[in-house]
Write a protein that holds these residues in place. Structure first.
Motif, PDB file in Angstrom:
ATOM      1  N   SER A 157      25.763  19.719  12.156  1.00  0.00           N
ATOM      2  CA  SER A 157      26.388  20.948  12.650  1.00  0.00           C
ATOM      3  C   SER A 157      25.481  22.154  12.407  1.00  0.00           C
ATOM      4  O   SER A 157      24.934  22.326  11.325  1.00  0.00           O
ATOM      5  N   GLY A 158      25.342  22.987  13.431  1.00  0.00           N
ATOM      6  CA  GLY A 158      24.464  24.137  13.343  1.00  0.00           C
ATOM      7  C   GLY A 158      23.091  23.891  13.916  1.00  0.00           C
ATOM      8  O   GLY A 158      22.207  24.754  13.843  1.00  0.00           O
ATOM      9  N   LYS A 159      22.885  22.690  14.477  1.00  0.00           N
ATOM     10  CA  LYS A 159      21.606  22.315  15.092  1.00  0.00           C
ATOM     11  C   LYS A 159      20.486  22.342  14.051  1.00  0.00           C
ATOM     12  O   LYS A 159      20.740  22.075  12.884  1.00  0.00           O
ATOM     13  N   ASP A 160      19.265  22.635  14.448  1.00  0.00           N
ATOM     14  CA  ASP A 160      18.128  22.444  13.544  1.00  0.00           C
ATOM     15  C   ASP A 160      18.171  23.347  12.309  1.00  0.00           C
ATOM     16  O   ASP A 160      17.774  22.942  11.219  1.00  0.00           O
ATOM     17  N   GLY A 161      18.635  24.572  12.460  1.00  0.00           N
ATOM     18  CA  GLY A 161      18.693  25.490  11.328  1.00  0.00           C
ATOM     19  C   GLY A 161      17.319  25.998  10.917  1.00  0.00           C
ATOM     20  O   GLY A 161      16.316  25.803  11.616  1.00  0.00           O
ATOM     21  N   ALA A 162      17.271  26.663   9.757  1.00  0.00           N
ATOM     22  CA  ALA A 162      16.028  27.249   9.247  1.00  0.00           C
ATOM     23  C   ALA A 162      16.074  27.268   7.734  1.00  0.00           C
ATOM     24  O   ALA A 162      17.151  27.317   7.138  1.00  0.00           O
ATOM     25  N   ASP A 163      14.898  27.237   7.096  1.00  0.00           N
ATOM     26  CA  ASP A 163      14.867  27.301   5.642  1.00  0.00           C
ATOM     27  C   ASP A 163      15.476  28.598   5.133  1.00  0.00           C
ATOM     28  O   ASP A 163      16.196  28.609   4.132  1.00  0.00           O
ATOM     29  N   TYR A 194      19.787  28.997  -1.405  1.00  0.00           N
ATOM     30  CA  TYR A 194      20.361  29.134  -0.072  1.00  0.00           C
ATOM     31  C   TYR A 194      19.339  28.594   0.917  1.00  0.00           C
ATOM     32  O   TYR A 194      18.217  29.099   0.991  1.00  0.00           O
ATOM     33  N   ASN A 195      19.738  27.574   1.684  1.00  0.00           N
ATOM     34  CA  ASN A 195      18.857  26.979   2.669  1.00  0.00           C
ATOM     35  C   ASN A 195      19.673  26.569   3.881  1.00  0.00           C
ATOM     36  O   ASN A 195      20.784  26.053   3.733  1.00  0.00           O
ATOM     37  N   GLY A 196      19.120  26.778   5.078  1.00  0.00           N
ATOM     38  CA  GLY A 196      19.881  26.542   6.302  1.00  0.00           C
ATOM     39  C   GLY A 196      19.492  25.325   7.101  1.00  0.00           C
ATOM     40  O   GLY A 196      19.885  25.206   8.266  1.00  0.00           O
ATOM     41  N   ARG A 197      18.739  24.395   6.516  1.00  0.00           N
ATOM     42  CA  ARG A 197      18.401  23.168   7.219  1.00  0.00           C
ATOM     43  C   ARG A 197      19.530  22.145   7.099  1.00  0.00           C
ATOM     44  O   ARG A 197      20.434  22.272   6.292  1.00  0.00           O
ATOM     45  N   ARG A 198      19.436  21.090   7.909  1.00  0.00           N
ATOM     46  CA  ARG A 198      20.387  19.975   7.858  1.00  0.00           C
ATOM     47  C   ARG A 198      19.950  18.984   6.781  1.00  0.00           C
ATOM     48  O   ARG A 198      18.784  18.918   6.411  1.00  0.00           O
TER      49      ARG A 198
END
Length: 544
Positions: free
Chosen positions: A469-475, A493-497
């Motif tokens: 969920s959220g597709k690829d995301g970002a660090d 805090y990290n935004g990757r899958r």
């Protein structure tokens, strides 16, 4: 809710509990549900003719195998027969099927520990849940199913250590949020190969949203999905077919075959951001309870859950407790079914009288008492709470009075304060909260007073990012700097899958946040984005 509204809710639950299969598949209004309610056979009822399994022409084990809720002397084994998983009825007639199962000490089944047979009933979409008892504690086992000429893939599971036994360590994985249409489940491929004892799924196993013919962000060029997936799930048949789509993913099947799962839901297994019997669009509770009954039934049918979790109409007691010797107690919560409606119309909002009302609850009074009473009796070193939405305070901006999420514990501050008071009263020294929902990885120190960073740290919260969920995301998502400044108790805090593993030991616990570089295409490698340690008896996260 008014007394009249409470009475309506009771009557609607009773109606949904007796809603027949045909009505489940088609009804969207409570009036029809009340008018045409019929009794639905329960598990074990021989309500249909028996199919000769030798007539099943295609492999019925397309959705894989799974195990769950390990106990010291027993395991729960699951499969579902679906030779045509993308078709209504899954390619089987409305007849019951006998399925054999085997549990062995070795992967070649030369030393069989237990074997037996079970009936796959059409009323439960030909799913089976086998509770195998009289097993050795803390043992690895292998299992498989057979029917007709077909043999399933082999699964691996394990029992929990004996209650009260001294256990040196445990490695768990935490996962959440697997929107099929947002990308591939590559993280599960890596998790299947990881060395973990048990996997905790923290919610959003399924999404109700439409999936188009190319699989959304998967952008298939080698297959076309049926049009029946390109609509939001509403009926029992919709939810059953959507589980078939998700479970057709080979990486998800591999993870289930490799490790026992302990599951709990969030909102999307039924409908986004619902609260109790209220949906997000303000429809009558009567209508939503019928939909919720369908969603809960399909959830139980498709996941490795024991018989106490079998739903009764629109109700299903999902909160439950598992022990891992004297090392860990797991109190698995349901923060969706019993909650008060979100304050201020949901979304983000500054705290106010509506969100801070002491009568508001995220867990419901009964579950809250169950949790705190369980802590008082706990003799475990680590008390772990797998649940859904962000527990720690999470300010969303840098204003003097910041906005917070009304769907998370920040929108139910009195409920959070009661839970933390219960932990302190019970003398819980090593509290760890496992969380999903937000499609990012967080690590928090849980503070006695989140507005006073000098206050005592009373536990840790580990937030598992999403599988897809959220597709690829970002660090570093766009709000990374704002969030880290606004929340000094946020250590990561990290935004990757990906997923997170937690090693619980006698002296400390270590969390490893594992992420993949992309889910928009299959096969991405996995890396450890960060690692943290918290000492037993000394809460607080430090970089490993």
């Amino acid at each position: 809710m008014t007394s009249a509204g409470q009475q309506d809710s009771v009557e609607l639950r009773a109606a949904a509990a007796h809603l027949g299969r045909r009505r489940f598949l088609t009804v969207t209004g409570a009036a029809a549900a009340l008018a045409f309610a019929t009794n639905l056979p329960t598990a074990g009822a021989a309500s249909a003719a028996e199919l000769d399994a030798r007539k099943i022409a295609d492999n019925p084990f397309t959705l894989g195998v799974a195990s769950g809720d390990p106990q010291p002397a027993s395991v729960l084994l699951w499969t579902r027969l679906a030779p045509a998983p993308y078709e209504p009825g899954n390619g089987l007639p409305n007849e019951r099927v006998t399925v054999q199962w085997e549990l062995a000490h070795d992967a070649r089944f030369r030393r069989v520990a237990r074997r037996g047979s079970v009936t796959a009933h059409p009323e439960f979409n030909h799913s089976v849940h086998v509770e195998v008892g009289h097993l050795d504690a803390a043992r690895t086992y292998y299992f498989r199913f057979k029917t007709g000429k077909w043999i399933s893939e082999t699964g691996r599971t394990r029992t929990a250590p004996a209650v009260g036994s001294k256990v040196s360590s445990l490695t768990l994985a935490a996962v959440s949020c697997q929107a099929y249409h947002d990308g591939y489940f590559t993280a599960y491929k890596h998790l299947a190969d990881d060395d973990v004892d048990v996997v905790f799924h923290l919610g959003d196993y399924l999404y109700e949203y439409a999936v188009n013919s190319v699989g959304g962000n998967r952008n298939y060029t080698d297959r076309t999905l049926p049009a029946l997936f390109n609509r939001e799930t509403q009926t029992l048949e919709d939810y059953r077919l959507r589980y078939a789509l998700y479970k057709s993913d080979p990486d998800l099947r591999a993870a289930h075959a490799a490790h026992p799962f302990v599951v709990t839901w969030d909102d999307h297994e039924a409908e986004n951001n619902y609260a109790g019997d209220l949906d997000e669009n303000g429809n009558p509770p009567a209508e939503f309870l019928v939909r919720r009954a369908a969603a809960y039934r399909a959830y139980w049918e498709n996941l490795p859950l024991r018989s106490p979790q079998r739903p009764q109409g629109p109700d299903l007691q999902l909160y439950r407790r598992l022990q891992w010797g004297r090392l860990a107690q797991f109190d698995i919560l349901d923060t969706r079914q019993y909650r008060s409606d979100q304050a201020y119309g949901d979304g983000s909002h500054v705290p106010g009288p509506e969100s801070t009302d002491p009568k508001r609850t995220l867990t419901g009074a009964t579950q809250e008492r169950w949790l705190t009473d369980g802590w008082r009796r706990s003799r475990a070193l680590w008390n772990v709470v797998p649940q859904q939405v962000t527990f720690s305070q999470r300010k969303l901006d840098l204003n003097a009075v910041a906005k917070v999420s009304m769907d998370a514990w920040d929108g139910y501050t009195a409920s959070r304060e009661r839970v933390l008071a219960g932990a302190k009263s019970a003398g819980i020294e090593n509290l760890m909260v496992l969380t999903g929902d937000v499609h990012v990885g967080y690590a928090f120190d849980i503070k006695d007073d989140f507005d006073d960073q000098a206050s005592r740290t009373v536990g840790t919260e580990i937030v598992a990012t999403s599988i897809a969920s959220g597709k690829d995301g970002a660090d570093k998502p766009a709000n990374w700097e704002t969030y880290t400044k606004a929340n000094p108790h946020m250590k990561f805090y990290n935004g990757r899958r990906g997923y997170v593993t937690v090693d619980l030991g006698q002296e400390s616990a270590r969390a490893d946040f594992k992420t993949v570089s992309a889910v928009s295409k299959p096969g991405a490698p996995i890396a450890t984005a960060a690692s943290f340690v918290t000492e037993a008896g000394n809460p607080g996260l430090e970089p490993a």
